[in-house]
Design a protein around this motif. Sequence first.
Motif, PDB file in Angstrom:
ATOM      1  N   LEU A   1       0.852  -1.185   0.000  1.00 53.69           N
ATOM      2  CA  LEU A   1       0.000   0.000   0.000  1.00 53.69           C
ATOM      3  C   LEU A   1       0.887   1.235   0.000  1.00 53.69           C
ATOM      4  N   SER A   2       0.954   1.908  -1.135  1.00 59.60           N
ATOM      5  CA  SER A   2       1.717   3.154  -1.236  1.00 59.60           C
ATOM      6  C   SER A   2       0.785   4.315  -0.918  1.00 59.60           C
ATOM      7  N   LEU A   3       1.188   5.138   0.010  1.00 65.44           N
ATOM      8  CA  LEU A   3       0.402   6.300   0.410  1.00 65.44           C
ATOM      9  C   LEU A   3       1.130   7.550  -0.061  1.00 65.44           C
ATOM     10  N   ALA A   4       0.480   8.302  -0.949  1.00 68.06           N
ATOM     11  CA  ALA A   4       1.090   9.512  -1.508  1.00 68.06           C
ATOM     12  C   ALA A   4       0.733  10.704  -0.625  1.00 68.06           C
ATOM     13  N   LEU A   5       1.740  11.266   0.044  1.00 71.09           N
ATOM     14  CA  LEU A   5       1.543  12.362   0.985  1.00 71.09           C
ATOM     15  C   LEU A   5       2.386  13.559   0.568  1.00 71.09           C
ATOM     16  N   SER A   6       1.743  14.706   0.405  1.00 71.62           N
ATOM     17  CA  SER A   6       2.412  15.893  -0.131  1.00 71.62           C
ATOM     18  C   SER A   6       3.132  15.496  -1.417  1.00 71.62           C
ATOM     19  N   TYR A   7       2.383  14.813  -2.264  1.00 66.83           N
ATOM     20  CA  TYR A   7       2.950  14.239  -3.483  1.00 66.83           C
ATOM     21  C   TYR A   7       2.533  15.046  -4.704  1.00 66.83           C
ATOM     22  N   GLY A   8       3.459  15.165  -5.648  1.00 67.01           N
ATOM     23  CA  GLY A   8       3.166  15.754  -6.945  1.00 67.01           C
ATOM     24  C   GLY A   8       3.986  15.043  -8.001  1.00 67.01           C
ATOM     25  N   GLY A   9       3.353  14.614  -9.071  1.00 66.58           N
ATOM     26  CA  GLY A   9       4.045  13.867 -10.106  1.00 66.58           C
ATOM     27  C   GLY A   9       5.172  14.653 -10.757  1.00 66.58           C
ATOM     28  N   ARG A  10       4.935  15.922 -11.045  1.00 71.29           N
ATOM     29  CA  ARG A  10       5.989  16.736 -11.670  1.00 71.29           C
ATOM     30  C   ARG A  10       7.176  16.901 -10.730  1.00 71.29           C
TER      31      ARG A  10
ATOM     32  N   HIS B   1     -12.491  14.335 -14.208  1.00 70.82           N
ATOM     33  CA  HIS B   1     -11.858  13.629 -15.323  1.00 70.82           C
ATOM     34  C   HIS B   1     -10.464  14.196 -15.605  1.00 70.82           C
ATOM     35  N   ARG B   2      -9.566  14.043 -14.638  1.00 77.21           N
ATOM     36  CA  ARG B   2      -8.192  14.507 -14.813  1.00 77.21           C
ATOM     37  C   ARG B   2      -7.291  13.740 -13.858  1.00 77.21           C
ATOM     38  N   LEU B   3      -5.988  13.763 -14.138  1.00 79.33           N
ATOM     39  CA  LEU B   3      -5.023  13.031 -13.325  1.00 79.33           C
ATOM     40  C   LEU B   3      -4.548  13.819 -12.111  1.00 79.33           C
ATOM     41  N   SER B   4      -4.651  15.142 -12.178  1.00 80.39           N
ATOM     42  CA  SER B   4      -4.274  16.003 -11.050  1.00 80.39           C
ATOM     43  C   SER B   4      -2.877  15.699 -10.521  1.00 80.39           C
ATOM     44  N   ASN B   5      -1.909  15.562 -11.444  1.00 80.50           N
ATOM     45  CA  ASN B   5      -0.503  15.470 -11.061  1.00 80.50           C
ATOM     46  C   ASN B   5      -0.177  14.175 -10.318  1.00 80.50           C
TER      47      ASN B   5
ATOM     48  N   LEU C   1       2.470  10.735 -12.920  1.00 81.87           N
ATOM     49  CA  LEU C   1       2.461  11.125 -14.331  1.00 81.87           C
ATOM     50  C   LEU C   1       3.370  10.243 -15.184  1.00 81.87           C
ATOM     51  N   TRP C   2       4.559   9.961 -14.712  1.00 80.86           N
ATOM     52  CA  TRP C   2       5.475   9.106 -15.466  1.00 80.86           C
ATOM     53  C   TRP C   2       4.950   7.663 -15.489  1.00 80.86           C
ATOM     54  N   GLN C   3       4.553   7.176 -14.326  1.00 73.35           N
ATOM     55  CA  GLN C   3       4.193   5.777 -14.175  1.00 73.35           C
ATOM     56  C   GLN C   3       2.902   5.416 -14.902  1.00 73.35           C
ATOM     57  N   SER C   4       2.024   6.399 -15.120  1.00 74.30           N
ATOM     58  CA  SER C   4       0.701   6.116 -15.682  1.00 74.30           C
ATOM     59  C   SER C   4       0.646   6.225 -17.199  1.00 74.30           C
ATOM     60  N   ALA C   5       1.797   6.241 -17.849  1.00 78.94           N
ATOM     61  CA  ALA C   5       1.835   6.450 -19.299  1.00 78.94           C
ATOM     62  C   ALA C   5       0.932   5.487 -20.061  1.00 78.94           C
TER      63      ALA C   5
END
Length: 224
Positions: free
Chosen positions: A115-124, A175-179, A182-186
């Motif tokens: 279980l990966s928990l994304a905290l204060s996370y941004g793809g860019r 209907h958006r990825l909201s950052n 981004l790389w992993q979801s190609a």
Amino acid sequence: MDGNGRWARARGLPIAQGHHEGGEAVQRCVRAAIDAQVPYLTLYAFSSENWRRSEEEIGNLTSLLQFYLRHKLEELHSLGVRLHIIGEPERFGSTLCQELQMAEARTSANTKLTLSLALSYGGRAEIARAARALARKAADGLLPPDSITEEHLASALQTSGIPDPDVVVRTSGEHRLSNFLLWQSAYAELVFLDVLWPDFSERDFSRVVSCYAMRQRRFGGRPQ
């Protein structure tokens, strides 16, 4: 996991209650993933942009996270869940960051579900951080710049060692990825649900699995 605030406002409740109910939905989602034998689940709990919210709401979210770490971690551990944190958890302060590190260590040997928990996370920001790490290696003469590949960058991401997601789910009708990843979801399949996160159920998880099963994944090729 979107829609906690809208769920609360629609019921005339404080937003904190919406986040609490969202926490209950997390538990349902984790159990559903285990039942479906899904080995990896990543939940976008707090984005780097969420720091723009009020101090009160951020405080409520932080308190809720601490509650689950202190009172629900053993349940996750008993289910065989390995907790993995991505993002910038240090922004939540040293106390919570230390508790997160302890939770990761406590569950590190579990294999039922990561279980990966994304905290204060941004793809860019994650991609930029990985690029800086590769640039330092190049500057130190450890990695020739012309030899840098997609695999090098992927290995420098916080999700290194975890497969790219097969499916990305967005709740609440957006209907958006909201950052997010981004790389992993190609090549991830995208599923959009008109369900506010606090209402997310085991049935919704099954809908996602069924929807994914009907997709034909070609990765740029042609079907055989």
